[in-house]
Design an enzyme around this catalytic site. Structure first.
Site, PDB file in Angstrom:
ATOM      1  N   SER A 129      -5.301   6.217   4.283  1.00 38.45           N
ATOM      2  CA  SER A 129      -4.321   5.328   4.880  1.00 38.45           C
ATOM      3  C   SER A 129      -4.511   5.358   6.382  1.00 38.45           C
ATOM      4  CB  SER A 129      -2.922   5.831   4.537  1.00 38.45           C
ATOM      5  OG  SER A 129      -1.997   5.393   5.492  1.00 38.45           O
TER       6      SER A 129
ATOM      7  N   CYS B 120       4.273  -1.226   8.188  1.00 41.15           N
ATOM      8  CA  CYS B 120       4.448   0.172   8.576  1.00 41.15           C
ATOM      9  C   CYS B 120       4.220   0.299  10.085  1.00 41.15           C
ATOM     10  CB  CYS B 120       3.489   1.050   7.797  1.00 41.15           C
ATOM     11  SG  CYS B 120       3.841   1.023   6.035  1.00 41.15           S
TER      12      CYS B 120
ATOM     13  N   CYS C  78       1.041  -7.181   4.830  1.00 35.78           N
ATOM     14  CA  CYS C  78       0.578  -5.848   4.434  1.00 35.78           C
ATOM     15  C   CYS C  78      -0.951  -5.715   4.531  1.00 35.78           C
ATOM     16  CB  CYS C  78       1.079  -5.534   3.027  1.00 35.78           C
ATOM     17  SG  CYS C  78       1.030  -3.767   2.643  1.00 35.78           S
ATOM     18  N   ASP C  79      -1.395  -4.468   4.397  1.00 37.63           N
ATOM     19  CA  ASP C  79      -2.765  -4.077   4.763  1.00 37.63           C
ATOM     20  C   ASP C  79      -3.883  -5.044   4.367  1.00 37.63           C
ATOM     21  OD1 ASP C  79      -1.291  -1.828   5.364  1.00 37.63           O
ATOM     22  OD2 ASP C  79      -2.701  -0.427   4.451  1.00 37.63           O
ATOM     23  N   LYS C  80      -3.880  -5.476   3.112  1.00 36.97           N
ATOM     24  CA  LYS C  80      -5.027  -6.226   2.617  1.00 36.97           C
ATOM     25  C   LYS C  80      -4.907  -7.719   2.868  1.00 36.97           C
ATOM     26  CE  LYS C  80      -6.626  -2.407   1.176  1.00 36.97           C
ATOM     27  NZ  LYS C  80      -5.561  -1.622   1.822  1.00 36.97           N
TER      28      LYS C  80
ATOM     29  N   ASP D  43       0.821  -1.209   0.000  1.00 32.52           N
ATOM     30  CA  ASP D  43       0.000   0.000   0.000  1.00 32.52           C
ATOM     31  C   ASP D  43       0.856   1.259   0.000  1.00 32.52           C
ATOM     32  OD1 ASP D  43      -2.179  -1.726   0.126  1.00 32.52           O
ATOM     33  OD2 ASP D  43      -3.319  -0.259   1.277  1.00 32.52           O
TER      34      ASP D  43
ATOM     35  N   GLU E  76      -6.410   5.378  -1.362  1.00 37.59           N
ATOM     36  CA  GLU E  76      -6.148   6.015  -0.066  1.00 37.59           C
ATOM     37  C   GLU E  76      -5.466   7.348  -0.314  1.00 37.59           C
ATOM     38  OE1 GLU E  76      -3.935   3.268   2.311  1.00 37.59           O
ATOM     39  OE2 GLU E  76      -5.610   1.875   2.467  1.00 37.59           O
TER      40      GLU E  76
HETATM   41 FE1  FES Z   1       2.462  -2.706   4.063  1.00 39.45          FE
HETATM   42 FE2  FES Z   1       2.289  -0.210   5.093  1.00 39.45          FE
HETATM   43  S1  FES Z   1       2.862  -0.810   3.070  1.00 39.45           S
HETATM   44  S2  FES Z   1       1.778  -2.114   6.016  1.00 39.45           S
END
Ligand code: FES
Length: 562
Positions: free
Chosen positions: A477, A198, A126-128, A85, A451
């Site tokens: 985000s 992150c 990661c996020d998704k 992301d 985002e």
């Molecule tokens: Fe993977 Fe932020 S880019 S958690």
């Protein structure tokens, strides 16, 4: 109690003389007679070099497989995708992010379905990743344990802890001349010191905390840093535990109840978590067949104070929360205050209350100010709020805090794409008091709900985090902070009222009354609606065109439901 889940599915693919070809194929992969007598556990691994969030996941998948073997089952690893992301942020590529959640869900579901795996260990970063994997687990309803890759440690820059959030905000300061090239370059090299997601309470860490609170991850699993030795041990324990769930016959839908989702919302909001958690929690609940209207977030927020002082709005990173006792520390505060449902089942085979009692028995939580006591919170209400009104009849999402619990009122500055808004901010065309409206960025319109971190960071970098509000049918985000309202539904591309806003209209964000409105008379809005025409879709072929057709409303999780 071996039945009904013990080898219920894998016997369809490996038992009996008619499955000779299937076993022959598996023998070529390295399996033998003993493996075929055991249950088969799929290990879904989102390892990839496209992002530090997932670059280390192979080691965790290997540890999980070791645990599965020790538990008495046969692990078979398969891959799924991820996008980064942060690397997709601020450009056209971000339109692929939410699509990746659907691809992860579909791919994990389809492989597990087709190979007839008995159970699943889902390894993501990661996020998704975790939302997609949990959506698959809810659909499949085979025993599942989620393994998280863990947060990145913060970097160190000029005497303070920093993360990728600082680099995004530095871009805004650099653009207006408040930061030089050399300083920007030094920050770039310091911000992200290695593997992990992150580092703040952004979306990936929020969702890991949500999954832990839901009971689908081993206790403590959300906050262990990616580089900590406990991470591998937790992955190995997860592999062992999924076999135990098979023996017990505990499936995801036994765990993913309405009360478990209320627990997850309470934890997300007590942590000051990402607004994306609203979208993902709604989607996972629907995959699990749980009735969870979006307004439940307000009901839970009303009884849940904001306890953890986490970035982006606060002071601390996820590794600080780990040192302070992790998500169980927050859950214990909420349980003792009667906010959590302690009787919910989890993947340990025990309840939330029993898990927290075991956690407490392991030793006292270290003293720290990362997590405030229930009696002395950061804010008396949780951080996630749903707004409705003539600009968002189906709902919109805002992260609130002590600094923005009032009314924000200002003229609309209207942009039909994120890039146009970013350019206006960069050129100094946005003034304090403005409400930046970015539309046609919804699930279908973008497609994919980009985002707006680049824009919100540029605003914060240029004007601070209280001077300008932003309203969008896209997303934010987890690193975004300030008076920002996203997920406006219905979205512009399907004719939602946000499509009818004109430059200079007064927008009112009334947090105390939880409303989002445009001060334009109904008759004028009706006249504008009569003139409105849907713009042509931005993509006519390929994955983006396909998903643009399939996405549902953000108010229901923006799933691609049949
Ligand atoms: Fe993977 Fe932020 S880019 S958690």
């Amino acid at each position: 109690m071996a039945e009904p889940t013990w080898r219920e599915r894998s016997r369809q693919s490996v038992d009996g003389p008619e499955r000779t070809p299937h076993r022959a194929m598996y023998r070529a992969v390295g399996l033998g007679d003993e493996d075929f007598r055991r249950p088969i556990v799929g290990v879904a691994n989102a390892a990839a070099e496209v992002t530090p969030c997932n670059v280390h996941l192979d080691a965790l998948a290997a540890a999980a497989k070791h645990g599965v073997r020790e538990g008495g089952a046969t692990p078979i690893e398969f891959r799924t995708i991820t996008v980064s992301d942060a690397i997709a942020m601020g450009h056209e590529g971000m339109k692929g992010s939410l699509i990746s959640r659907e691809i992860i869900a579909d791919s994990v579901e389809v492989v597990t379905f087709a190979e007839r795996f008995d159970a699943l260990v889902a390894v993501g970063g990661c996020d998704k990743n975790l939302p997609g994997m949990l959506m698959a687990a809810a659909r499949l309803n085979v025993p599942t344990v989620v393994v998280y890759g863990g947060p990145m440690l913060p970097g160190r820059f000029e005497g303070r802890d920093v993360s990728v959030q600082d680099t995004f905000e530095a871009v805004g300061r650099h653009a207006r001349g408040a930061m030089g090239d050399e300083e920007l370059a030094r920050l770039e090299r310091a911000a992200c010191p290695g593997a992990g997601t992150c580092a703040g309470m952004y979306t990936a860490n929020t969702m890991a905390s949500v999954v832990e609170a839901l009971g689908m991850m081993l206790p403590g699993g959300a906050a262990i840093p990616a580089v900590h030795a406990l991470r591998r041990r937790s992955a190995e324990d997860s592999g062992r535990q999924v076999v135990e769930l098979l023996r017990l016959g505990v499936r995801p839908r036994d765990i993913l109840t309405r009360r478990a989702f209320e627990n997850a919302i309470a934890v997300a909001t007590a942590l000051g978590g990402s607004t994306n958690s609203v979208l993902h929690i709604l989607a996972i609940a629907r995959e699990a067949g749980v009735d969870l209207p979006i307004d439940v977030f307000n009901a839970v927020s009303d009884r849940t104070p904001h306890l953890a002082d986490m970035k982006p709005g606060g002071r601390y990173h996820m590794s600080d929360l780990f040192m302070a006792g992790g998500v169980p520390r927050v859950m214990r505060e909420l349980l003792d205050a009667g906010v959590l449902h302690g009787d919910c089942l989890t993947v340990t085979g025990r309840t939330v209350r029993e898990n927290l009692e075991a956690w407490e028995a392991a030793g006292p939580a270290p003293a720290s100010d990362v997590v405030r006591p229930f009696s002395d919170p950061i804010d008396r209400q949780g951080s996630l709020t749903i707004l409705r009104g003539n600009l968002a009849p189906d709902g919109a999402v805002m992260k609130v805090g002590p600094h923005h619990r009032g009314v924000f009122r200002g003229p609309a500055r209207v942009f039909d794409r994120e890039e146009a808004a970013f350019q206006a901010v960069s050129e100094g065309a946005i003034r304090p008091g403005d409400v930046v409206v970015i539309r046609y960025e919804g699930p279908r319109g973008g497609p994919g709900m980009r985002e707006m971190l680049a824009v919100t960071s540029a605003i914060v970098g240029a004007l601070g985090d209280q001077a300008v509000a932003l309203v969008t049918d896209g997303r934010f985000s987890g690193a975004t902070h300030g008076p920002m309202v996203g997920h406006v539904a219905p979205e512009a591309a399907v004719g939602g009222p946000i499509a009818l806003v004109e430059e200079g209209d007064e927008i009112v964000i009334d947090v105390p009354n939880r409303t989002l409105s445009v001060a334009v008379p109904d008759e004028e809005m009706a006249a504008r609606r009569a003139r409105w025409q849907a713009p042509p879709p931005p993509y006519r072929a390929g994955a983006l065109a396909k998903y643009a057709r399939l996405f549902g409303s953000a108010a229901e999780g923006a799933r691609t439901a049949p």
